[in-house]
Design an enzyme around this catalytic site. Structure first.
Site, PDB file in Angstrom:
ATOM      1  N   CYS A 102       0.908  -1.347  -0.148  1.00 22.15           N
ATOM      2  CA  CYS A 102      -0.118  -0.001   0.239  1.00 22.15           C
ATOM      3  C   CYS A 102       0.806   1.316   0.137  1.00 22.15           C
ATOM      4  CB  CYS A 102      -1.034  -0.031   0.955  1.00 22.15           C
ATOM      5  SG  CYS A 102      -0.237  -0.088   2.669  1.00 22.15           S
ATOM      6  N   GLN A 110       5.295  -5.937   9.244  1.00 23.99           N
ATOM      7  CA  GLN A 110       4.441  -6.496   8.080  1.00 23.99           C
ATOM      8  C   GLN A 110       5.377  -6.675   6.785  1.00 23.99           C
ATOM      9  OE1 GLN A 110       0.804  -4.828   7.300  1.00 23.99           O
ATOM     10  NE2 GLN A 110       0.025  -6.308   6.091  1.00 23.99           N
TER      11      GLN A 110
END
Length: 449
Positions: free
Chosen positions: A59, A128
């Site tokens: 993202c 992440q």
């Protein structure tokens, strides 16, 4: 300074939240395996000077990691890749050129290590990104777009990231996009004096699962809308309070979209999932968090719906990670050392097989002459074992100083001249004593788990 040509030439192109708007990152994003494979194949077809390649698409960033053939100009590859992106993503070359960051050689390695260690993330210290890089590497490796060069690089990157996590406190506070979004939602609930702590979450991917866990920690009841009930059943086995979570198929979105004050959306869909045609006016204010790239929520037409994107959360992220500067400084020191160690290791890989080849050549030559002597009865057969030991000790003594010198010079840039000369002198240019059979030595941690 560019390293000599016997070493792999590493190369990165990066578009990140620091240099590119969310709207442009949406256009670059790759959200399916088929699209990713097609894009990598396009690079392979149109960029013959790129030996290996992988793509990291999240993202907050779109990055290409590659190793180049010798004597390849990085700027030429940059222009070729930007042209492919412009055509593939229907974007202008000028827009891409304004936002791109290119790195080569040591700078490229340092960049990859920094990204993997979460030092370049919107949320510094989030973990992440390491998993996302492992997935990106695994895909490129299994589809045969990368091999030895990127395997070596990524292996070291994962080791570096683990060292950063273990030796600094940069990941201990657990700040992430998902945690910041939930924290902001909690602040909103307190300001709005909303007592009914219920939330709607669309999606069940990694980001959505993190959001759900943070919501449950704050005592929210969560309704998940997704497509895979079996995945939901597996997920709730991880939860301490599974009774506070329920699941509905996303086909029922219209029935729930106007019933919740709090909504989180994080799917891999390339299109809007929440559309204005679904919306109805409500008496209460609504707060929606779109954590997907490309975005999943169409800009609402109603004034009482407040929409937050990933980039909208950046000021809140900075506020939450402001006290990590000391850990960040230490982490960059680790990354800098890891970059140096990586090149020392790569250079030693050129030397180690050469040392093995020299010893093997000496052993074969000694054995050949011993067998001649035995055949002609220059020495008795019963002395064969003792003579083998003497010869072994002799060539070990003879090669001791050259071995030490080779290892010492392996860390110098001129080592390729020395290695090349020795290979030529001893006719070892065609030796294959290392690379293929030892590829497992360079495999990343992903395959060791």
């Amino acid at each position: 300074m560019e390293l000599e040509t016997h070493l792999s030439k590493y190369f990165t192109l990066a578009f990140t939240h620091k240099s590119m708007s969310l709207e442009m990152r949406e256009k670059l994003a790759i959200n399916s395996s088929a699209t990713l494979k097609e894009f990598l194949q396009t690079i392979k077809t149109h960029c013959p000077n790129i030996k290996e390649c992988m793509v990291l698409s999240t993202c907050n960033r779109f990055e290409i990691y590659a190793s180049l053939k010798h004597n390849t100009h990085a700027n030429e590859q940059k222009n070729a890749l930007l042209k492919i992106l412009a055509q593939n993503k229907k974007m202008s070359m000028s827009d891409l050129e304004k936002c791109v960051l290119m790195n080569t050689d040591e700078s490229a390695v340092h960049h990859v290590f920094s990204v993997c260690s979460s030092l370049d993330s919107l949320v510094v210290g989030e973990t992440q990104i390491t998993g996302q890089m492992k997935n990106a590497y695994r895909f490129a490796f299994e589809e045969k777009f990368c091999s030895k060069d990127l395997t070596r690089l990524l292996h070291f990157a994962f080791k570096c990231a683990a060292k950063v996590r273990n030796l600094t406190g940069i990941s201990k506070q657990g700040v992430s996009i998902s945690s910041v979004a939930v924290k902001e939602a909690l602040n909103i609930f307190e300001k709005e004096r909303i007592k009914d702590k219920k939330a709607l979450v669309i999606g069940l991917g990694e980001m959505a699962q993190l959001v759900i866990k943070h919501l449950l920690n704050k005592q929210f009841e969560v309704l998940i809308l997704g497509r895979n009930a079996a995945k939901f059943e597996d997920f709730i086995k991880e939860l301490e309070e599974p009774k506070k979570v329920s699941f509905q198929n996303i086909e029922n979105l219209n029935a729930y979209i106007n019933a919740y004050a709090l909504l989180f959306c994080a799917t891999s869909s390339p299109h809007f999932i929440v559309q204005n045609r679904m919306l109805k006016e409500t008496s209460f204010r609504r707060f929606w968090f779109d954590l997907a790239v490309p975005r999943n929520i169409e800009k609402p037409v109603f004034n009482n719906i407040f929409l937050y994107s990933v980039d909208d959360l950046e000021p809140m992220v900075r506020e939450n990670v402001g006290n990590r500067q000391e850990s960040r400084t230490r982490a960059y020191e680790i990354v800098g050392l890891a970059t140096m160690e990586f090149y020392q290791w790569i250079q030693s890989l050129e030397v180690e097989p050469l040392i093995k080849d020299l010893r093997e050549l000496a052993r074969i030559s000694a054995q050949k002459e011993l067998q001649k002597a035995l055949k002609k009865r220059y020495v008795p057969k019963e002395y064969e074992g003792n003579i083998e030991k003497i010869l072994h000790n002799a060539f070990n003594t003879f090669l001791h100083h050259p071995t030490i010198a080779l290892k010492k010079n392996a860390q110098k840039e001129e080592s390729d001249v020395l290695v090349g000369a020795i290979k030529n002198l001893f006719n070892l240019d065609k030796s294959t004593t290392c690379h293929a059979q030892n590829l497992n030595l360079y495999k990343c941690e992903y395959y060791e788990e």
